[in-house]
Design an enzyme around this catalytic site. Sequence first.
Site, PDB file in Angstrom:
ATOM      1  CB  CYS A  67      -0.815   0.211   1.177  1.00 41.77           C
ATOM      2  SG  CYS A  67      -0.398   0.092   2.922  1.00 41.77           S
ATOM      3  CG  HIS A 100      17.147 -13.161  11.866  1.00 46.55           C
ATOM      4  ND1 HIS A 100      17.898 -12.189  12.513  1.00 46.55           N
ATOM      5  CD2 HIS A 100      17.989 -14.129  11.241  1.00 46.55           C
ATOM      6  CE1 HIS A 100      19.052 -12.310  12.286  1.00 46.55           C
ATOM      7  NE2 HIS A 100      19.233 -13.508  11.421  1.00 46.55           N
ATOM      8  CG  ASN A 101      11.679 -11.578  11.788  1.00 41.06           C
ATOM      9  OD1 ASN A 101      12.136 -10.730  11.180  1.00 41.06           O
ATOM     10  ND2 ASN A 101      11.735 -11.754  13.095  1.00 41.06           N
TER      11      ASN A 101
END
Length: 145
Positions: A67, A100-101
């Site tokens: 967005c 990492h995530n």
Amino acid sequence: MKTIIGMAADHAGYPLKEALKPMLESRGFEIKDFGTFSEESMDYPDVAHPLAEAVEGGAVAFGIAMCGSGNGISITLNKHQGVRAALCWSPELAALAKQHNNANVLSLPARFISVEEAKKIVEAYLDAEFEGGRHQRRIDKIACR
């Protein structure tokens, strides 16, 4: 069989979404487009929720969302327990989001990056691999109890 990825954008992200599709298709991905399909003003939750549901349900392997700022669509996506949307404006952040995530949605700030920058960010995300280990332990603690 091609990997299916979901894409979603509001009116501000629509041009960037369309510009990224050929690159993704050239890398062998099939795209499930959740909209929007023009630059006519619309509300990002209307495309974010269906993308999030597809990610949670496994209908798509991961998502790319955008967005104007990347914030609104990321906030909406992250309301879903099975989604880890990461707002990234550099290749380094995108790689870390995956490493990492284990981010399963890459969010982009369409009004703040060029198409060329976006391509580099997407490529870094696609090329990165989740490292597991201590990072998995942390991800396991994200969901509300």
